[in-house]
Motif scaffolding. Sequence first.
Motif, mmCIF file in Angstrom:
data_model
loop_
_atom_site.group_PDB
_atom_site.id
_atom_site.type_symbol
_atom_site.label_atom_id
_atom_site.label_comp_id
_atom_site.label_asym_id
_atom_site.label_seq_id
_atom_site.Cartn_x
_atom_site.Cartn_y
_atom_site.Cartn_z
ATOM 1 N N THR A 101 0.827 -1.210 0.000
ATOM 2 C CA THR A 101 0.000 0.000 0.000
ATOM 3 C C THR A 101 0.865 1.265 0.000
ATOM 4 O O THR A 101 0.564 2.241 -0.704
ATOM 5 C CB THR A 101 -0.934 -0.008 1.231
ATOM 6 O OG1 THR A 101 -1.748 -1.185 1.186
ATOM 7 C CG2 THR A 101 -1.829 1.217 1.247
ATOM 8 N N LEU A 102 1.928 1.250 0.774
ATOM 9 C CA LEU A 102 2.738 2.459 0.918
ATOM 10 C C LEU A 102 3.794 2.601 -0.177
ATOM 11 O O LEU A 102 4.169 3.737 -0.525
ATOM 12 C CB LEU A 102 3.426 2.463 2.291
ATOM 13 C CG LEU A 102 2.474 2.476 3.501
ATOM 14 C CD1 LEU A 102 3.276 2.445 4.789
ATOM 15 C CD2 LEU A 102 1.552 3.675 3.460
ATOM 16 N N ARG A 147 -7.079 3.112 -2.774
ATOM 17 C CA ARG A 147 -6.648 3.790 -1.550
ATOM 18 C C ARG A 147 -7.591 3.470 -0.387
ATOM 19 O O ARG A 147 -7.164 3.064 0.697
ATOM 20 C CB ARG A 147 -6.604 5.295 -1.775
ATOM 21 C CG ARG A 147 -5.448 5.783 -2.626
ATOM 22 C CD ARG A 147 -5.564 7.289 -2.810
ATOM 23 N NE ARG A 147 -4.463 7.825 -3.595
ATOM 24 C CZ ARG A 147 -4.369 9.118 -3.931
ATOM 25 N NH1 ARG A 147 -5.303 9.983 -3.538
ATOM 26 N NH2 ARG A 147 -3.344 9.546 -4.647
ATOM 27 N N TRP A 180 0.106 6.619 -3.688
ATOM 28 C CA TRP A 180 0.309 7.888 -3.014
ATOM 29 C C TRP A 180 1.441 8.719 -3.609
ATOM 30 O O TRP A 180 1.514 9.926 -3.348
ATOM 31 C CB TRP A 180 0.634 7.650 -1.527
ATOM 32 C CG TRP A 180 -0.283 6.663 -0.871
ATOM 33 C CD1 TRP A 180 -0.057 5.337 -0.714
ATOM 34 C CD2 TRP A 180 -1.573 6.921 -0.328
ATOM 35 N NE1 TRP A 180 -1.121 4.733 -0.089
ATOM 36 C CE2 TRP A 180 -2.082 5.697 0.177
ATOM 37 C CE3 TRP A 180 -2.364 8.076 -0.185
ATOM 38 C CZ2 TRP A 180 -3.326 5.587 0.782
ATOM 39 C CZ3 TRP A 180 -3.598 7.967 0.433
ATOM 40 C CH2 TRP A 180 -4.071 6.741 0.907
#
Length: 289
Positions: free
Chosen positions: A25-26, A81, A50
């Motif tokens: 995710t990051l 997200r 992101w």
Amino acid sequence: MRTPVVMTLGMVLAPCGLLLNLTGTLAPGWRLVKGFLNEPVDVVLYQGLWDMCREQSSRERECGQTDKWGYFAATPVVVARGLMVTSLAVTALGLLLASLGVRCWQDEPRFLLAGVSGVVLFLAGLLSLIPVSWYNHFLADRAVLPAPASPVTVEVSYSLVLGYLGSCLLLLGGFSLALSFAPWCEEYCYRSHKKTAGSPRRPSISTVYVEPALTPAIKYYSDGQHRPRPAEFGATDKPKVGFPMPRPPPKAYNNPGDVLDGETVTDSQGASSRSTRPCHSSLPCDSDL
């Protein structure tokens, strides 16, 4: 009590899935874009949820690149997200419930709580698998996920692979922990069956109709003879045929011996005399003594 294998397996797979999903995710590596015009051949662009990072020859990496094509506003990115963050939160909740349910430091685990944690972790795996699969489906579609025109190419990057692996591990770990419902269901069914067997049995009908009490037969029996019931008078008007049979008199038992033989009898004047019994041929008389 020894910790069941399904609980141990779930407690190993679920944290691994959480770590992989968090990294995926990051990290800015959901899609790899390369082949830019007027750029060196080794220049690549990593696109994530992101951030964007520009890398050249694996030596220089610059993040915070400007979004020139509206990539972050794409629907798959926005949905990914929200779902990935939700999956991480649900995974943390499932691991908390699992640690309380397994309770390796206690003698008996809490099977119900462990099973609930397995369901929560399985749901977390689905929440992460959906955005990863959707993003991968539109990976090369420049209309949905904007990218420079050809000859620029797009490829799958490492974050998407980590998302797939983390989702699968969460699904497996959650399913393994959900198997803890089996001992709990067995114990619950046993208690219910035992409670039902010990309780009084309820009647199968709700209403019981009781017939009126019959008149005792003693009311129709008096003076040593049987009188017919009122409903039977019409059937007994005819005289009975026959006569009563006489009963033989009871037989008396005669004892030939005198029970007072040899006893002293006292008359009214106080004189005592010895009782004698009559003389019979078969017994000796008092005069012979």
